[in-house]
Design a protein around this motif. Structure first.
Motif, PDB file in Angstrom:
ATOM      1  N   LEU A 117     -14.178   9.160   0.173  1.00 45.33           N
ATOM      2  CA  LEU A 117     -13.270  10.293   0.347  1.00 45.33           C
ATOM      3  C   LEU A 117     -12.978  11.019  -0.957  1.00 45.33           C
ATOM      4  CD1 LEU A 117     -10.658   8.781   2.844  1.00 45.33           C
ATOM      5  CD2 LEU A 117     -12.452  10.452   3.354  1.00 45.33           C
ATOM      6  N   LEU A 118     -13.257  10.374  -2.084  1.00 51.83           N
ATOM      7  CA  LEU A 118     -12.964  10.988  -3.382  1.00 51.83           C
ATOM      8  C   LEU A 118     -14.042  11.975  -3.782  1.00 51.83           C
ATOM      9  CD1 LEU A 118     -11.724   8.174  -5.796  1.00 51.83           C
ATOM     10  CD2 LEU A 118     -10.466  10.218  -5.117  1.00 51.83           C
ATOM     11  N   GLU A 119     -13.623  13.135  -4.262  1.00 56.78           N
ATOM     12  CA  GLU A 119     -14.574  14.071  -4.853  1.00 56.78           C
ATOM     13  C   GLU A 119     -14.964  13.572  -6.243  1.00 56.78           C
ATOM     14  OE1 GLU A 119     -11.368  17.285  -6.689  1.00 56.78           O
ATOM     15  OE2 GLU A 119     -12.140  17.563  -4.643  1.00 56.78           O
ATOM     16  N   PRO A 120     -16.071  14.048  -6.806  1.00 51.19           N
ATOM     17  CA  PRO A 120     -16.441  13.625  -8.163  1.00 51.19           C
ATOM     18  C   PRO A 120     -15.301  13.865  -9.149  1.00 51.19           C
ATOM     19  CG  PRO A 120     -18.225  14.865  -7.158  1.00 51.19           C
ATOM     20  CD  PRO A 120     -17.052  14.992  -6.228  1.00 51.19           C
ATOM     21  N   GLY A 121     -15.005  12.863  -9.955  1.00 46.64           N
ATOM     22  CA  GLY A 121     -13.905  12.960 -10.908  1.00 46.64           C
ATOM     23  C   GLY A 121     -12.538  12.743 -10.311  1.00 46.64           C
ATOM     24  N   GLY A 122     -12.485  12.431  -9.011  1.00 42.45           N
ATOM     25  CA  GLY A 122     -11.206  12.229  -8.346  1.00 42.45           C
ATOM     26  C   GLY A 122     -10.554  10.908  -8.710  1.00 42.45           C
ATOM     27  N   ILE A 123      -9.286  10.765  -8.323  1.00 43.37           N
ATOM     28  CA  ILE A 123      -8.483   9.605  -8.705  1.00 43.37           C
ATOM     29  C   ILE A 123      -8.096   8.802  -7.470  1.00 43.37           C
ATOM     30  CG2 ILE A 123      -6.309   8.855  -9.743  1.00 43.37           C
ATOM     31  CD1 ILE A 123      -6.447  11.359 -11.477  1.00 43.37           C
ATOM     32  N   ALA A 124      -8.345   7.506  -7.513  1.00 46.87           N
ATOM     33  CA  ALA A 124      -7.899   6.581  -6.480  1.00 46.87           C
ATOM     34  C   ALA A 124      -6.658   5.852  -6.981  1.00 46.87           C
ATOM     35  CB  ALA A 124      -9.001   5.578  -6.154  1.00 46.87           C
ATOM     36  N   LEU A 125      -5.610   5.842  -6.168  1.00 44.08           N
ATOM     37  CA  LEU A 125      -4.364   5.166  -6.510  1.00 44.08           C
ATOM     38  C   LEU A 125      -4.156   4.003  -5.540  1.00 44.08           C
ATOM     39  CD1 LEU A 125      -1.966   8.210  -7.063  1.00 44.08           C
ATOM     40  CD2 LEU A 125      -3.331   6.990  -8.765  1.00 44.08           C
ATOM     41  N   PHE A 126      -3.963   2.810  -6.103  1.00 46.53           N
ATOM     42  CA  PHE A 126      -3.761   1.608  -5.302  1.00 46.53           C
ATOM     43  C   PHE A 126      -2.415   0.980  -5.649  1.00 46.53           C
ATOM     44  CE2 PHE A 126      -8.318   2.022  -5.992  1.00 46.53           C
ATOM     45  CZ  PHE A 126      -8.859   1.814  -4.730  1.00 46.53           C
ATOM     46  N   VAL A 127      -1.660   0.610  -4.626  1.00 48.54           N
ATOM     47  CA  VAL A 127      -0.489  -0.256  -4.773  1.00 48.54           C
ATOM     48  C   VAL A 127      -0.607  -1.287  -3.665  1.00 48.54           C
ATOM     49  CG1 VAL A 127       2.021  -0.430  -4.723  1.00 48.54           C
ATOM     50  CG2 VAL A 127       0.946   1.560  -5.793  1.00 48.54           C
ATOM     51  N   LEU A 128      -1.087  -2.485  -4.041  1.00 48.91           N
ATOM     52  CA  LEU A 128      -1.416  -3.513  -3.054  1.00 48.91           C
ATOM     53  C   LEU A 128      -0.890  -4.865  -3.508  1.00 48.91           C
ATOM     54  CD1 LEU A 128      -5.148  -2.493  -2.377  1.00 48.91           C
ATOM     55  CD2 LEU A 128      -3.162  -1.974  -0.942  1.00 48.91           C
ATOM     56  N   PRO A 129      -0.591  -5.761  -2.550  1.00 44.70           N
ATOM     57  CA  PRO A 129      -0.046  -7.080  -2.908  1.00 44.70           C
ATOM     58  C   PRO A 129      -1.069  -7.924  -3.651  1.00 44.70           C
ATOM     59  CG  PRO A 129      -0.564  -6.982  -0.572  1.00 44.70           C
ATOM     60  CD  PRO A 129      -0.720  -5.596  -1.099  1.00 44.70           C
ATOM     61  N   ALA A 130      -0.600  -8.637  -4.672  1.00 43.66           N
ATOM     62  CA  ALA A 130      -1.481  -9.465  -5.487  1.00 43.66           C
ATOM     63  C   ALA A 130      -1.190 -10.952  -5.334  1.00 43.66           C
ATOM     64  CB  ALA A 130      -1.343  -9.074  -6.966  1.00 43.66           C
ATOM     65  N   PHE A 131       0.091 -11.312  -5.132  1.00 45.06           N
ATOM     66  CA  PHE A 131       0.446 -12.735  -5.148  1.00 45.06           C
ATOM     67  C   PHE A 131       1.770 -12.925  -4.413  1.00 45.06           C
ATOM     68  CE2 PHE A 131       2.377 -16.523  -7.195  1.00 45.06           C
ATOM     69  CZ  PHE A 131       1.339 -17.436  -7.030  1.00 45.06           C
ATOM     70  N   GLY A 132       1.812 -13.920  -3.538  1.00 42.04           N
ATOM     71  CA  GLY A 132       3.078 -14.343  -2.954  1.00 42.04           C
ATOM     72  C   GLY A 132       3.469 -13.681  -1.662  1.00 42.04           C
ATOM     73  N   ASP A 133       2.796 -12.595  -1.262  1.00 44.01           N
ATOM     74  CA  ASP A 133       3.222 -11.854  -0.067  1.00 44.01           C
ATOM     75  C   ASP A 133       2.511 -12.417   1.171  1.00 44.01           C
ATOM     76  OD1 ASP A 133       4.979 -10.043   0.917  1.00 44.01           O
ATOM     77  OD2 ASP A 133       3.906  -8.261   0.271  1.00 44.01           O
ATOM     78  N   ILE A 134       2.721 -13.688   1.433  1.00 41.10           N
ATOM     79  CA  ILE A 134       1.993 -14.379   2.497  1.00 41.10           C
ATOM     80  C   ILE A 134       2.318 -13.797   3.871  1.00 41.10           C
ATOM     81  CG2 ILE A 134       3.762 -16.194   2.722  1.00 41.10           C
ATOM     82  CD1 ILE A 134       1.397 -18.152   3.237  1.00 41.10           C
ATOM     83  N   ASP A 135       1.279 -13.614   4.674  1.00 43.35           N
ATOM     84  CA  ASP A 135       1.369 -13.083   6.034  1.00 43.35           C
ATOM     85  C   ASP A 135       1.856 -11.638   6.087  1.00 43.35           C
ATOM     86  OD1 ASP A 135       0.171 -14.989   7.519  1.00 43.35           O
ATOM     87  OD2 ASP A 135       1.963 -15.688   8.561  1.00 43.35           O
ATOM     88  N   HIS A 136       1.902 -10.970   4.950  1.00 48.28           N
ATOM     89  CA  HIS A 136       2.122  -9.528   4.980  1.00 48.28           C
ATOM     90  C   HIS A 136       0.738  -8.889   5.107  1.00 48.28           C
ATOM     91  CE1 HIS A 136       3.841  -5.598   4.169  1.00 48.28           C
ATOM     92  NE2 HIS A 136       2.832  -5.389   3.330  1.00 48.28           N
ATOM     93  N   GLY A 137       0.271  -8.756   6.326  1.00 46.86           N
ATOM     94  CA  GLY A 137      -1.103  -8.340   6.534  1.00 46.86           C
ATOM     95  C   GLY A 137      -2.056  -9.509   6.414  1.00 46.86           C
ATOM     96  N   PHE A 138      -3.346  -9.183   6.257  1.00 42.73           N
ATOM     97  CA  PHE A 138      -4.385 -10.206   6.209  1.00 42.73           C
ATOM     98  C   PHE A 138      -4.653 -10.740   4.809  1.00 42.73           C
ATOM     99  CE2 PHE A 138      -5.802  -7.497   9.882  1.00 42.73           C
ATOM    100  CZ  PHE A 138      -5.598  -8.426  10.884  1.00 42.73           C
ATOM    101  N   TRP A 139      -4.444  -9.930   3.775  1.00 43.02           N
ATOM    102  CA  TRP A 139      -4.988 -10.247   2.457  1.00 43.02           C
ATOM    103  C   TRP A 139      -3.989  -9.978   1.329  1.00 43.02           C
ATOM    104  CZ3 TRP A 139      -9.270 -12.215   4.326  1.00 43.02           C
ATOM    105  CH2 TRP A 139      -9.950 -11.589   5.370  1.00 43.02           C
ATOM    106  N   ASN A 140      -4.120 -10.715   0.244  1.00 44.26           N
ATOM    107  CA  ASN A 140      -3.660 -10.294  -1.074  1.00 44.26           C
ATOM    108  C   ASN A 140      -4.885  -9.823  -1.857  1.00 44.26           C
ATOM    109  OD1 ASN A 140      -0.943 -10.830  -0.730  1.00 44.26           O
ATOM    110  ND2 ASN A 140      -1.018 -12.848  -1.676  1.00 44.26           N
ATOM    111  N   VAL A 141      -4.686  -8.902  -2.770  1.00 48.61           N
ATOM    112  CA  VAL A 141      -5.790  -8.297  -3.520  1.00 48.61           C
ATOM    113  C   VAL A 141      -5.590  -8.631  -4.996  1.00 48.61           C
ATOM    114  CG1 VAL A 141      -7.032  -6.178  -4.042  1.00 48.61           C
ATOM    115  CG2 VAL A 141      -5.920  -6.446  -1.813  1.00 48.61           C
ATOM    116  N   HIS A 142      -6.483  -9.423  -5.544  1.00 54.57           N
ATOM    117  CA  HIS A 142      -6.311  -9.942  -6.898  1.00 54.57           C
ATOM    118  C   HIS A 142      -6.764  -8.944  -7.957  1.00 54.57           C
ATOM    119  CE1 HIS A 142      -6.884 -13.900  -4.554  1.00 54.57           C
ATOM    120  NE2 HIS A 142      -5.608 -13.604  -4.623  1.00 54.57           N
TER     121      HIS A 142
END
Length: 274
Positions: free
Chosen positions: A135-160
């Motif tokens: 979905l990003l155009e060339p030079g575009g910016i992706a912004l992520f705010v995702l759980p890394a640790f401790g958020d058990i059962d908040h969705g399927f995954w933590n993202v390290h």
């Protein structure tokens, strides 16, 4: 997930880095609700906004102190992202009602793609990262705010943290910003209690350098124990199901025109920041 107090301060941080200088369009993987107070916006964005514009922004975003359903659009317009779009399977506000487990074939691409609390709810999480890339155009910016640790059962995954470094390395992204926010929920509530104070990104205990070192698991675990025994956590953390949980805030820039490629899935190797 919605736009929290710490995220608003992060947007101000990215704005100061001119991350959005050449951007005008945005698509969100899930329309984000504003979930903090007018005072946070005044604190984070006020120093770079004249009083009249700030009053207009708050008037667009809030009614009787409560965020409006379309408040996120006013925020992004304020940051220069005039063309707002979103994808969601269930939210009626979305421009496209799509299942993010599958490829999203849209008629256009965007300057900014946000993935704020979405990937952990997508069973085919790898596809969600490929979708951001596509979905990003060339030079575009992706912004992520995702759980890394401790958020058990908040969705399927933590993202390290290694995910972002390895995805960036394989796909030629530059890392504009990487912040590890420990005790995320409590830090949001502390920011709201002290709205006149700038958020201390530089004072966070886990640094980007820690996130590319083999001793990261021990560093994170020891900080988790310290946070669990912190008086602020005892006072504020019980609001949250997991009490203490950590998130990564990451901004990646895609290669420019003539340099981009189809998304490459990383095979986990040595951490290496760009």
């Amino acid at each position: 997930m919605g736009i929290s107090a710490v995220m608003v301060h992060w947007f101000a941080r990215l704005h100061k880095k001119r991350a959005f200088a050449d951007a005008n369009s945005i698509v969100e993987l899930g329309p984000q609700d504003v979930m903090t107070t007018p005072a946070i916006f005044q604190s984070a964005l006020g120093p770079m906004t004249d009083k009249a514009a700030m009053a207009d922004l708050l008037g667009e975003m809030f009614k009787d102190g409560r965020p409006k359903p379309w408040a996120q659009q006013a925020l992004y317009r304020h940051l220069g992202l005039q063309d707002y779009n979103s994808i969601d399977m269930f939210d009626p506000r979305a421009n496209w009602r799509l299942d993010l487990n599958y490829p999203c074939r849209l008629p256009r691409r965007f300057s900014v793609v946000t993935n704020f609390g979405s990937s952990e709810h997508i069973f085919d999480i790898a596809q969600s990262f490929r979708t951001v890339h596509d979905l990003l155009e060339p030079g575009g910016i992706a912004l992520f705010v995702l759980p890394a640790f401790g958020d058990i059962d908040h969705g399927f995954w933590n993202v390290h943290p290694t995910v972002y470094f390895d995805v960036a390395q394989e796909n030629g992204y530059s890392i504009l910003d990487f912040v590890y926010i420990d005790n995320f929920g409590v830090r949001c509530r502390l920011a709201e209690e002290r709205p006149d104070e700038p958020f201390g990104f530089r004072d966070l205990p886990i640094k980007v350098e820690d996130c590319i070192q083999p001793n990261l698991p021990r560093t994170v675990t020891l900080q988790y124990i310290q946070n669990l025994n912190n008086p602020d956590t005892a006072r504020l953390g019980m609001e949250f199901p997991c009490i203490v949980f950590d998130y990564c805030f990451v901004a990646l820039r895609k290669p420019g025109e003539g340099e981009e490629q189809g998304f490459v899935f990383p095979t986990q190797g040595k951490y290496r920041a760009s």
